[in-house]
Design a protein around this motif. Structure first.
Motif, PDB file in Angstrom:
ATOM      1  N   ARG A  86       0.830  -1.202   0.000  1.00  0.00           N
ATOM      2  CA  ARG A  86       0.000   0.000   0.000  1.00  0.00           C
ATOM      3  C   ARG A  86       0.868   1.256   0.000  1.00  0.00           C
ATOM      4  O   ARG A  86       0.546   2.244  -0.677  1.00  0.00           O
ATOM      5  N   VAL A  87       1.958   1.259   0.759  1.00  0.00           N
ATOM      6  CA  VAL A  87       2.852   2.413   0.781  1.00  0.00           C
ATOM      7  C   VAL A  87       3.373   2.699  -0.621  1.00  0.00           C
ATOM      8  O   VAL A  87       3.308   3.831  -1.117  1.00  0.00           O
ATOM      9  N   PHE A  88       3.907   1.675  -1.261  1.00  0.00           N
ATOM     10  CA  PHE A  88       4.479   1.891  -2.584  1.00  0.00           C
ATOM     11  C   PHE A  88       3.415   2.291  -3.597  1.00  0.00           C
ATOM     12  O   PHE A  88       3.576   3.274  -4.336  1.00  0.00           O
ATOM     13  N   GLU A  89       2.335   1.541  -3.654  1.00  0.00           N
ATOM     14  CA  GLU A  89       1.321   1.793  -4.673  1.00  0.00           C
ATOM     15  C   GLU A  89       0.682   3.169  -4.505  1.00  0.00           C
ATOM     16  O   GLU A  89       0.508   3.904  -5.484  1.00  0.00           O
ATOM     17  N   THR A  90       0.332   3.523  -3.277  1.00  0.00           N
ATOM     18  CA  THR A  90      -0.310   4.818  -3.045  1.00  0.00           C
ATOM     19  C   THR A  90       0.605   5.963  -3.460  1.00  0.00           C
ATOM     20  O   THR A  90       0.210   6.873  -4.204  1.00  0.00           O
ATOM     21  N   ASN A  91       1.855   5.932  -2.989  1.00  0.00           N
ATOM     22  CA  ASN A  91       2.778   7.036  -3.270  1.00  0.00           C
ATOM     23  C   ASN A  91       3.158   7.102  -4.740  1.00  0.00           C
ATOM     24  O   ASN A  91       3.203   8.180  -5.343  1.00  0.00           O
ATOM     25  N   ALA A  92       3.456   5.951  -5.325  1.00  0.00           N
ATOM     26  CA  ALA A  92       3.900   5.944  -6.715  1.00  0.00           C
ATOM     27  C   ALA A  92       2.761   6.329  -7.656  1.00  0.00           C
ATOM     28  O   ALA A  92       2.945   7.132  -8.588  1.00  0.00           O
ATOM     29  N   LEU A  93       1.575   5.760  -7.430  1.00  0.00           N
ATOM     30  CA  LEU A  93       0.455   6.060  -8.314  1.00  0.00           C
ATOM     31  C   LEU A  93       0.020   7.524  -8.182  1.00  0.00           C
ATOM     32  O   LEU A  93      -0.253   8.186  -9.185  1.00  0.00           O
ATOM     33  N   ALA A  94      -0.045   8.028  -6.951  1.00  0.00           N
ATOM     34  CA  ALA A  94      -0.449   9.426  -6.770  1.00  0.00           C
ATOM     35  C   ALA A  94       0.527  10.361  -7.469  1.00  0.00           C
ATOM     36  O   ALA A  94       0.117  11.313  -8.147  1.00  0.00           O
ATOM     37  N   ALA A  95       1.819  10.096  -7.339  1.00  0.00           N
ATOM     38  CA  ALA A  95       2.811  10.950  -8.005  1.00  0.00           C
ATOM     39  C   ALA A  95       2.670  10.880  -9.517  1.00  0.00           C
ATOM     40  O   ALA A  95       2.718  11.913 -10.206  1.00  0.00           O
TER      41      ALA A  95
END
Length: 312
Positions: A86-95
């Protein structure tokens, strides 16, 4: 007055960024939650709600605001608080989504990266840097999902800059501290050398972070920007001194046993007895005229009211 869309503007550090920018811009704060239609926003501040990890929401909200610039500050801010995926997906996708949307709106981007992108803090054992001070050219070798998400966010900003011919800047703060609440000066931290070894006892005051965002934004919106359209630059954002106030080389020797022979130490920038931080900050000064002006020596116990973006 230019309009700046600030994602994550209700977060711990994001509210300081939004408050700093509201002095010279119309600031539209976009966060996961809306404070409510009944609140009284601070001058030059308004609010929108969106889940920026959802592409359609990110594209829609930026298109609706049509900002002159975008400050992307929304993220899950640390590792260990949420499942790794969730940390990776949320941050990467939002960016990715926000940078793409900004590019489509022809809006320059300033976004939050982190010194976590270098991969020191969450690695086990902590790797020694290839160079001291650590410049922005140092290889990025994260092992954790948070650091990896920041490397991905920087790549997304660079891709959007090239594709849409807008300038983009990624700010790499170290451990952000708040006036009067310096976690890096607690007895537990100061009394345990290993507590700060992962980022080499570096920190930065949140007000200096907000000042760098403001300086970068003013440059990108100016007539002769230091960062050209179509390019992306990353800049360290770290206090001039380290959190323990001791010579950095002594701290490294005590913690790691020695400074490895293959570590390139810039003697002109890091002399014996110098209590500076481990990260180079000259690039931000050269591009944007920014230098940190706060130290734990004055700010750790300072009585400074935090920003209030709205009244109930």
């Amino acid at each position: 007055m230019d309009t700046v869309l600030v994602t994550g503007g209700r977060g711990a550090s994001g509210r300081w960024v939004a408050d700093r920018l509201a002095g010279g811009y119309d600031v539209v704060v976009v966060d996961y939650d809306h404070p409510g239609l009944g609140v009284d926003p601070a001058p030059n501040v308004s609010f929108r709600a969106a889940d920026l990890a959802e592409r359609d929401q990110a594209l829609d909200i930026v298109a609706a605001v049509d900002p002159d610039a975008v400050v992307h500050w929304a993220a899950i801010p640390v590792a260990g608080t949420h499942p790794e995926g969730r940390v990776f997906e949320t941050n990467a996708l939002a960016a990715k989504h926000v940078c793409d949307a900004a590019g489509r709106a022809d809006a320059p981007v300033v976004q939050a990266s982190s010194d976590g992108a270098y991969g020191f803090f969450f690695a086990d054992p902590t790797p020694f840097p290839d160079e001291l001070p650590v410049t922005e050219a140092h290889p990025l070798r994260p092992e954790d999902p948070y650091g990896l998400s920041k490397v991905t966010a920087e790549a997304a900003a660079g891709a959007a800059a090239r594709r849409h011919d807008v300038p983009a800047v990624s700010v790499r703060p170290s451990w952000i501290q708040y006036p009067g609440e310096y976690a890096c000066r607690t007895d537990e931290y100061v009394g345990d050398l290993g507590a700060g070894a992962g980022n080499f006892w570096s920190y930065v005051d949140v007000r200096d972070v907000a000042d760098l965002v403001a300086a970068a934004l003013a440059d990108l919106l100016g007539d002769d920007p230091a960062v050209d359209p179509g390019t992306h630059e990353a800049v360290n954002c770290v206090a001039a001194d380290n959190a323990l106030g001791r010579p950095l080389l002594d701290l490294l020797r005590e913690s790691y046993g020695e400074v490895p022979d293959d570590c390139a130490v810039d003697a002109d920038a890091l002399a014996e007895g110098d209590d500076r931080g481990a990260y180079a900050i000259e690039k931000a000064s050269r591009l944007f005229g920014w230098t940190p002006s706060r130290s734990w020596r004055d700010a750790a116990d300072a009585a400074v009211a935090g920003p209030t973006l709205f009244e109930e």
